[in-house]
Design an enzyme around this catalytic site. Structure first.
Site, PDB file in Angstrom:
ATOM      1  N   GLU A 277      -8.520  -7.555   4.372  1.00 31.56           N
ATOM      2  CA  GLU A 277      -7.696  -8.691   3.672  1.00 31.56           C
ATOM      3  C   GLU A 277      -7.000  -9.699   4.734  1.00 31.56           C
ATOM      4  O   GLU A 277      -6.812 -10.755   4.729  1.00 31.56           O
ATOM      5  CB  GLU A 277      -6.737  -8.028   2.975  1.00 31.56           C
ATOM      6  CG  GLU A 277      -7.283  -7.428   1.726  1.00 31.56           C
ATOM      7  CD  GLU A 277      -6.437  -6.319   1.170  1.00 31.56           C
ATOM      8  OE1 GLU A 277      -7.167  -5.430   0.304  1.00 31.56           O
ATOM      9  OE2 GLU A 277      -5.266  -6.096   1.345  1.00 31.56           O
TER      10      GLU A 277
ATOM     11  N   TYR B 226       0.822  -1.341  -0.054  1.00 28.97           N
ATOM     12  CA  TYR B 226      -0.023  -0.185   0.078  1.00 28.97           C
ATOM     13  C   TYR B 226       0.951   1.299  -0.122  1.00 28.97           C
ATOM     14  O   TYR B 226       0.454   2.280  -0.649  1.00 28.97           O
ATOM     15  CB  TYR B 226      -1.045   0.048   1.191  1.00 28.97           C
ATOM     16  CG  TYR B 226      -1.975  -0.781   0.909  1.00 28.97           C
ATOM     17  CD1 TYR B 226      -3.335  -0.406   0.107  1.00 28.97           C
ATOM     18  CD2 TYR B 226      -2.386  -2.340   1.206  1.00 28.97           C
ATOM     19  CE1 TYR B 226      -4.492  -1.033  -0.064  1.00 28.97           C
ATOM     20  CE2 TYR B 226      -3.174  -3.106   0.808  1.00 28.97           C
ATOM     21  CZ  TYR B 226      -4.514  -2.676   0.264  1.00 28.97           C
ATOM     22  OH  TYR B 226      -5.302  -3.566  -0.083  1.00 28.97           O
TER      23      TYR B 226
END
Length: 398
Positions: free
Chosen positions: A140, A98
């Protein structure tokens, strides 16, 4: 969720960012892949990138998330986040990726919007990004924990136990774990990622719905060969490789199962509507309902070009007939047989019970048309669930 100061800034700049989001995402991907060529080689779908589909989906998700934050500050778009997180988990995405996305995305924002990106604007959109990213990371990591795998460690080697040619362009592969261990559990309607090494050395990944029921020791995927015009680009790399190269006894790298199009309230009347290869998750649901002695009403709807193009057609009808209160309605644009319908999906004469839960899978125009007809017949929008094969352009066009 979003701070009061940032909410005001995002609301004021959303029109400008939204107008430029296509250019931003295009530049973002160019920067990302230049810095990390392994991502386009081994993680991202090159076909979707070439066709611009992934850019549209990313733009849509960012705009939708930001709009939700300013319009509904007390809620979170969990349906959208869940769909993205399931896809990420099937690819093995981890929290370490990310910051990489953040770096190149914000470089693209600054380059496209220029002096409009003041420190205040940058801080507000940075907050938007990390709210979305951290929400996805949380979901996730929960998905990984539920499958009892480490974050990102989703891949196992499977052996092709059998290969069945269903139609001219659809082939079913029956798979078993290569190490002989039990197959991981899954929910009817979920999918797996399949990774193959192509002639140029790229390890491309695609998702395929599991078409068998969870109780079977064998996992089945039915793969439709993607031809260029249908894909708005070149022939599908992975589907054509599987059709041309993979035979019984070969091995494939397959992920643990994910996906949020799963049966929910099984005591309510259900509709399983599909078109084309979208029938595969519906077959898994149907087989599971038959295996568990399901008694609630089920209506099966399917649309295809012709009976010859309808993959798993015999199973589709046979599994429906195993249920005590179920009916099947098939529509074909050509060569419809007695008992089937000609043309496209038309629910005018199909009864829809109050309280029905509907599940849709197929091309986007089909799902839009099916949803409109179901709502017109009294199905609540919240009770209509869908799965998109590829980037979620329904969201992008919302």
């Amino acid at each position: 969720m979003l701070s009061e100061k940032s909410t005001a800034t995002v609301r004021a700049t959303l029109p400008a960012v939204g107008a430029a989001i296509g250019d931003i995402t295009e530049l973002f991907y160019g920067k990302l892949f230049a810095a990390h060529p392994e991502l386009i080689r081994d993680l991202f779908n090159r076909g979707n990138q070439n066709a611009g589909l992934q850019k549209q989906a990313l733009a849509g998700s960012i705009a939708a998330f930001a709009t939700h934050l300013v319009d509904q500050p007390g809620a979170r778009p969990d349906v959208m986040l869940s769909r993205i997180a399931h896809k990420h988990a099937s690819l093995g995405v981890t929290r370490e990726q990310y910051p990489i996305v953040h770096k190149h995305l914000f470089e693209a924002i600054v380059e496209i919007l220029g002096e409009a990106v003041t420190p205040e604007v940058a801080a507000a959109w940075d907050e938007v990004y990390w709210l979305m990213a951290n929400a996805l990371i949380t979901i996730e990591e929960r998905l990984y924990a539920e499958q009892q795998v480490l974050a990102g460690d989703v891949w196992r080697t499977w052996t092709v136990a059998a290969r069945i040619e269903e139609t001219a362009d659809c082939t079913t592969f029956h798979l078993t774990p290569a190490d002989g261990s039990p197959a991981p559990g899954f929910k009817p309607g979920q999918y797996v990622s399949v990774q193959v090494e192509l002639p140029d050395g790229a390890r491309q990944i695609r998702q395929y719905s599991l078409s068998s029921a969870p109780g079977s020791p064998i996992r089945s995927i039915t793969v439709k060969r993607v031809h260029g015009p249908a894909a708005t680009g070149p022939d599908g790399e992975v589907s054509n490789h599987l059709h041309a190269e993979i035979r019984t006894g070969d091995t494939l790298r397959v992920s643990t199962p994910y996906g949020d199009l799963v049966l929910q309230d099984t005591t309510a009347p259900g509709i399983l509507a599909s078109a084309g290869i979208g029938c595969t998750p519906m077959l898994s649901m149907l087989e599971h309902l038959a295996d568990t002695a399901h008694t609630a009403p089920v209506t099966v709807l399917h649309a295809d070009h012709s009976p010859a193009d309808h993959a798993l057609r015999t199973d589709h009808r046979a599994l429906t007939h195993k249920l005590p209160d179920a009916s099947a309605h098939f529509w074909y644009e050509a060569d419809a047989e007695p008992g089937d319908h000609e043309g496209r999906l038309d629910l005018t004469a199909v009864p829809v019970a109050p309280g029905t839960k509907a599940y849709l899978c197929g091309p986007l125009p089909f799902m839009r048309a099916a949803r409109e007809q179901l709502i017109a017949k009294g199905v609540a929008p919240a009770d209509i669930h869908y799965e998109v094969f590829g980037p979620d352009l329904w969201l992008a066009s919302a």
